[in-house]
Design a protein around this motif. Structure first.
Motif, PDB file in Angstrom:
ATOM      1  N   ALA A 195      33.898   8.473  57.998  1.00 36.60           N
ATOM      2  CA  ALA A 195      32.432   8.565  58.050  1.00 36.60           C
ATOM      3  C   ALA A 195      31.830   8.250  56.683  1.00 36.60           C
ATOM      4  O   ALA A 195      30.773   7.606  56.592  1.00 36.60           O
ATOM      5  CB  ALA A 195      32.010   9.954  58.504  1.00 36.60           C
ATOM      6  N   ALA A 207      29.261   5.207  55.837  1.00 32.10           N
ATOM      7  CA  ALA A 207      27.987   5.421  55.143  1.00 32.10           C
ATOM      8  C   ALA A 207      27.855   4.484  53.950  1.00 32.10           C
ATOM      9  O   ALA A 207      26.764   3.966  53.667  1.00 32.10           O
ATOM     10  CB  ALA A 207      27.879   6.876  54.699  1.00 32.10           C
ATOM     11  N   CYS A 225      23.767   4.064  54.598  1.00 36.99           N
ATOM     12  CA  CYS A 225      22.968   4.904  55.486  1.00 36.99           C
ATOM     13  C   CYS A 225      23.725   6.211  55.722  1.00 36.99           C
ATOM     14  O   CYS A 225      24.899   6.184  56.115  1.00 36.99           O
ATOM     15  CB  CYS A 225      22.731   4.173  56.811  1.00 36.99           C
ATOM     16  SG  CYS A 225      21.809   5.115  58.028  1.00 36.99           S
ATOM     17  N   ASP A 278      22.714   8.694  57.868  1.00 33.26           N
ATOM     18  CA  ASP A 278      22.367   9.353  59.133  1.00 33.26           C
ATOM     19  C   ASP A 278      22.882   8.563  60.337  1.00 33.26           C
ATOM     20  O   ASP A 278      22.200   8.461  61.360  1.00 33.26           O
ATOM     21  CB  ASP A 278      20.858   9.556  59.233  1.00 33.26           C
ATOM     22  CG  ASP A 278      20.080   8.241  59.142  1.00 33.26           C
ATOM     23  OD1 ASP A 278      20.718   7.203  58.856  1.00 33.26           O
ATOM     24  OD2 ASP A 278      18.854   8.260  59.354  1.00 33.26           O
ATOM     25  N   LEU A 279      24.091   8.024  60.223  1.00 31.74           N
ATOM     26  CA  LEU A 279      24.655   7.263  61.339  1.00 31.74           C
ATOM     27  C   LEU A 279      25.001   8.172  62.513  1.00 31.74           C
ATOM     28  O   LEU A 279      25.055   7.715  63.656  1.00 31.74           O
ATOM     29  CB  LEU A 279      25.913   6.511  60.885  1.00 31.74           C
ATOM     30  CG  LEU A 279      25.692   5.366  59.896  1.00 31.74           C
ATOM     31  CD1 LEU A 279      27.034   4.837  59.385  1.00 31.74           C
ATOM     32  CD2 LEU A 279      24.902   4.240  60.540  1.00 31.74           C
ATOM     33  N   ASP A 280      25.281   9.464  62.235  1.00 39.19           N
ATOM     34  CA  ASP A 280      25.627  10.430  63.285  1.00 39.19           C
ATOM     35  C   ASP A 280      26.821   9.938  64.098  1.00 39.19           C
ATOM     36  O   ASP A 280      26.766   9.792  65.318  1.00 39.19           O
ATOM     37  CB  ASP A 280      24.419  10.673  64.197  1.00 39.19           C
ATOM     38  CG  ASP A 280      24.618  11.886  65.115  1.00 39.19           C
ATOM     39  OD1 ASP A 280      25.434  12.761  64.764  1.00 39.19           O
ATOM     40  OD2 ASP A 280      23.987  11.940  66.190  1.00 39.19           O
ATOM     41  N   LEU A 281      27.925   9.735  63.383  1.00 33.59           N
ATOM     42  CA  LEU A 281      29.144   9.239  64.020  1.00 33.59           C
ATOM     43  C   LEU A 281      29.895  10.355  64.729  1.00 33.59           C
ATOM     44  O   LEU A 281      29.790  11.524  64.345  1.00 33.59           O
ATOM     45  CB  LEU A 281      30.035   8.581  62.970  1.00 33.59           C
ATOM     46  CG  LEU A 281      29.468   7.307  62.336  1.00 33.59           C
ATOM     47  CD1 LEU A 281      30.225   6.945  61.070  1.00 33.59           C
ATOM     48  CD2 LEU A 281      29.498   6.155  63.339  1.00 33.59           C
ATOM     49  N   TRP A 336      35.469  10.316  63.381  1.00 31.47           N
ATOM     50  CA  TRP A 336      35.164   9.571  62.156  1.00 31.47           C
ATOM     51  C   TRP A 336      35.272  10.454  60.912  1.00 31.47           C
ATOM     52  O   TRP A 336      35.346   9.934  59.792  1.00 31.47           O
ATOM     53  CB  TRP A 336      33.750   8.992  62.238  1.00 31.47           C
ATOM     54  CG  TRP A 336      33.670   7.741  63.052  1.00 31.47           C
ATOM     55  CD1 TRP A 336      33.550   7.655  64.406  1.00 31.47           C
ATOM     56  CD2 TRP A 336      33.720   6.398  62.569  1.00 31.47           C
ATOM     57  NE1 TRP A 336      33.513   6.342  64.803  1.00 31.47           N
ATOM     58  CE2 TRP A 336      33.617   5.550  63.690  1.00 31.47           C
ATOM     59  CE3 TRP A 336      33.829   5.831  61.301  1.00 31.47           C
ATOM     60  CZ2 TRP A 336      33.630   4.158  63.586  1.00 31.47           C
ATOM     61  CZ3 TRP A 336      33.844   4.447  61.181  1.00 31.47           C
ATOM     62  CH2 TRP A 336      33.749   3.633  62.313  1.00 31.47           C
ATOM     63  N   GLU A 362      29.711   4.189  70.870  1.00 28.95           N
ATOM     64  CA  GLU A 362      28.780   5.291  70.629  1.00 28.95           C
ATOM     65  C   GLU A 362      27.580   4.786  69.811  1.00 28.95           C
ATOM     66  O   GLU A 362      27.701   3.832  69.038  1.00 28.95           O
ATOM     67  CB  GLU A 362      29.478   6.425  69.873  1.00 28.95           C
ATOM     68  CG  GLU A 362      30.637   7.052  70.609  1.00 28.95           C
ATOM     69  CD  GLU A 362      31.947   6.354  70.337  1.00 28.95           C
ATOM     70  OE1 GLU A 362      32.993   6.924  70.672  1.00 28.95           O
ATOM     71  OE2 GLU A 362      31.924   5.215  69.789  1.00 28.95           O
ATOM     72  N   GLY A 403      26.101   5.785  67.112  1.00 23.96           N
ATOM     73  CA  GLY A 403      26.320   5.712  65.674  1.00 23.96           C
ATOM     74  C   GLY A 403      27.157   4.513  65.265  1.00 23.96           C
ATOM     75  O   GLY A 403      26.894   3.887  64.224  1.00 23.96           O
ATOM     76  N   ARG A 413      24.970   1.464  65.471  1.00 22.29           N
ATOM     77  CA  ARG A 413      24.092   1.384  64.304  1.00 22.29           C
ATOM     78  C   ARG A 413      24.856   0.905  63.068  1.00 22.29           C
ATOM     79  O   ARG A 413      24.314   0.142  62.254  1.00 22.29           O
ATOM     80  CB  ARG A 413      23.445   2.751  64.039  1.00 22.29           C
ATOM     81  CG  ARG A 413      22.336   3.108  65.011  1.00 22.29           C
ATOM     82  CD  ARG A 413      21.501   4.269  64.502  1.00 22.29           C
ATOM     83  NE  ARG A 413      22.279   5.503  64.474  1.00 22.29           N
ATOM     84  CZ  ARG A 413      22.400   6.330  65.515  1.00 22.29           C
ATOM     85  NH1 ARG A 413      21.773   6.057  66.662  1.00 22.29           N
ATOM     86  NH2 ARG A 413      23.107   7.433  65.419  1.00 22.29           N
ATOM     87  N   LEU A 414      26.102   1.341  62.934  1.00 24.37           N
ATOM     88  CA  LEU A 414      26.934   0.889  61.814  1.00 24.37           C
ATOM     89  C   LEU A 414      27.115  -0.619  61.860  1.00 24.37           C
ATOM     90  O   LEU A 414      26.894  -1.313  60.857  1.00 24.37           O
ATOM     91  CB  LEU A 414      28.293   1.593  61.865  1.00 24.37           C
ATOM     92  CG  LEU A 414      29.387   1.032  60.941  1.00 24.37           C
ATOM     93  CD1 LEU A 414      28.990   1.160  59.483  1.00 24.37           C
ATOM     94  CD2 LEU A 414      30.711   1.749  61.204  1.00 24.37           C
TER      95      LEU A 414
END
Length: 414
Positions: free
Chosen positions: A111, A115, A120, A122-125, A129, A146, A148, A151-152
């Motif tokens: 994780a 980031a 970032c 706040d990926l909320d993986l 992770w 997912e 997150g 978004r990654l």
């Protein structure tokens, strides 16, 4: 100005830059110009890599101006870093990217790596992770769907597209990017080869060293113009730069941030890197006296009729550098004390030149310092210099063992 070896430790930083680093970097410029002559054509461009390459370009172009040597190829400032290069070979991650991540983020979670790559927090993986990095598992997690993870991928792809647009502006219609940088391993060359294989990539560095002990597929097209060695060898004076490599980096890196992100231009121009803050060009040459102002002072003293002296001056300067780095006294330690060094690869943590006293044993403090010889003298002002011959003997034994092992490997290969 001629300074004998015993005097070198009593110089201030600017004078040390003029006497020691100035001739050494002028010699680098001369060698770069010679290589540029062989690269002339319509397909190559010299790309001076941020951050150290920005000052290298300034020194090089000033060197050409003072000596009346002609520029053969176009030059450009390339806003790049290992982080930026890694995004070009991220989906799926190439062997070079995985090797860099494993080395740089050892023990840290995947994780945290995500980031850094996405810039970032706040990926909320998903929970998997947050486990320590492991290559196969990382590749598997990247295939997830997912939110997150999506978004990654989107963040990395957007930043990669902006970098490629910046690269296109720097290179024009030329396909051969010759990266000019400080060194050592040349991760950027390796990763760009993997991420943008439609281009030809080469590297011309101040020093080339496989200190990471990783595969070197890019070494066939990456040269160390001043130093090529995987470690310090007491009998090769140039390799003394590897004993305190951060000194070279500190001299050449301006007070600007490492390149982490790009933003699109509102007027449709080339994307702009986070390094390119208002007035960034004026910050490449420092205002305050220091190592790099000394380098420029030496180069400014050159002329076409004195060009032949550069190699003679450099030979003396290399010995001066070794005397200061390998055999420092208290004044040399004070003169060559640097600010905190960035860990880079998208992180903002800093590392001190010398380990903080009192946090651990003196010997461990020395091992954890960026400049061990300097740390010895700093920790033991009265007796530290007596230990320097022992340190030199240890490095000589290691270098000899490495040479013998390399000779045996070559014999077995015959």
């Amino acid at each position: 100005m001629t300074v004998t070896a015993p005097d070198i430790g009593r110089l201030d930083a600017e004078t040390f830059g003029r006497v020691a680093l100035g001739p050494i970097l002028a010699e680098f410029c001369l060698r770069l110009w010679l290589f540029e002559r062989f690269l002339q054509g319509d397909d190559a461009v010299l790309l001076f890599c941020a951050r150290g390459g920005l000052r290298m370009r300034l020194a090089y172009e000033r060197f050409l101006a003072r000596t009346d040597l002609p520029q053969r190829l176009p030059h450009a400032d390339l806003m790049v870093s290992r982080l930026v290069a890694a995004r070009t070979a991220f989906d799926p991650p190439s062997p070079g990217v995985l090797s860099e991540l494993e080395r740089e983020f050892s023990g840290q979670s995947m994780a945290e790596i995500a980031a850094a790559l996405a810039q970032c927090n706040d990926l909320d993986l998903p929970p998997p992770w947050h486990a320590p990095f492991e290559k196969i598992r990382f590749i598997s997690l990247l295939a997830g769907t997912e939110p997150g993870v999506v978004r990654l991928h989107r963040a990395v792809a957007e930043q990669d597209a902006l970098f490629r647009a910046h690269l296109a502006t720097c290179t024009g219609n030329r396909r051969h990017g010759v990266l000019v940088d400080t060194g050592l391993y040349g991760s950027t060359v390796r990763i760009l080869q993997e991420g943008i294989p439609e281009r030809q990539w080469s590297g011309l560095q101040f020093a080339r060293s496989n200190y990471k002990r990783l595969p070197t597929p890019h070494f066939a097209r990456t040269l160390g113009l001043s130093v090529e060695s995987d470690g310090y060898k007491p009998w090769e004076v140039r390799t003394s730069a590897l004993r305190f490599w951060q000194l070279i980096e500190s001299c050449l890196e301006p007070e600007l941030s490492s390149v982490r992100t790009f933003t699109a231009s509102a007027d449709g121009g080339s994307p702009r890197a986070n390094l390119q803050v208002a007035g960034w060009e004026s910050r490449i040459a420092p205002e305050q006296p220091g190592l790099f102002t000394g380098v420029l002072a030496y180069i400014d003293g050159l002329a076409p009729e004195t060009l032949h002296r550069v190699q003679e001056d450099a030979a003396r300067a290399w010995q001066h550098l070794k005397d200061a780095v390998v055999w420092p006294d208290a004044q040399a330690v004070a003169t060559l004390s640097l600010g905190h060094r960035s860990r880079d690869f998208g992180r903002t943590e800093l590392r001190a030149q010398f380990a903080v006293p009192g946090t651990t044993s003196p010997l461990k403090q020395i091992r954890e310092s960026l400049w061990r010889e300097g740390a010895v003298v700093r920790s033991f002002p009265r007796s530290g210099r007596l230990a320097l011959p022992l340190i030199e003997l240890i490095y000589a034994a290691r270098a000899l063992r490495s040479e013998v092992q390399a000779l045996r490997r070559r014999r077995r290969a015959i």
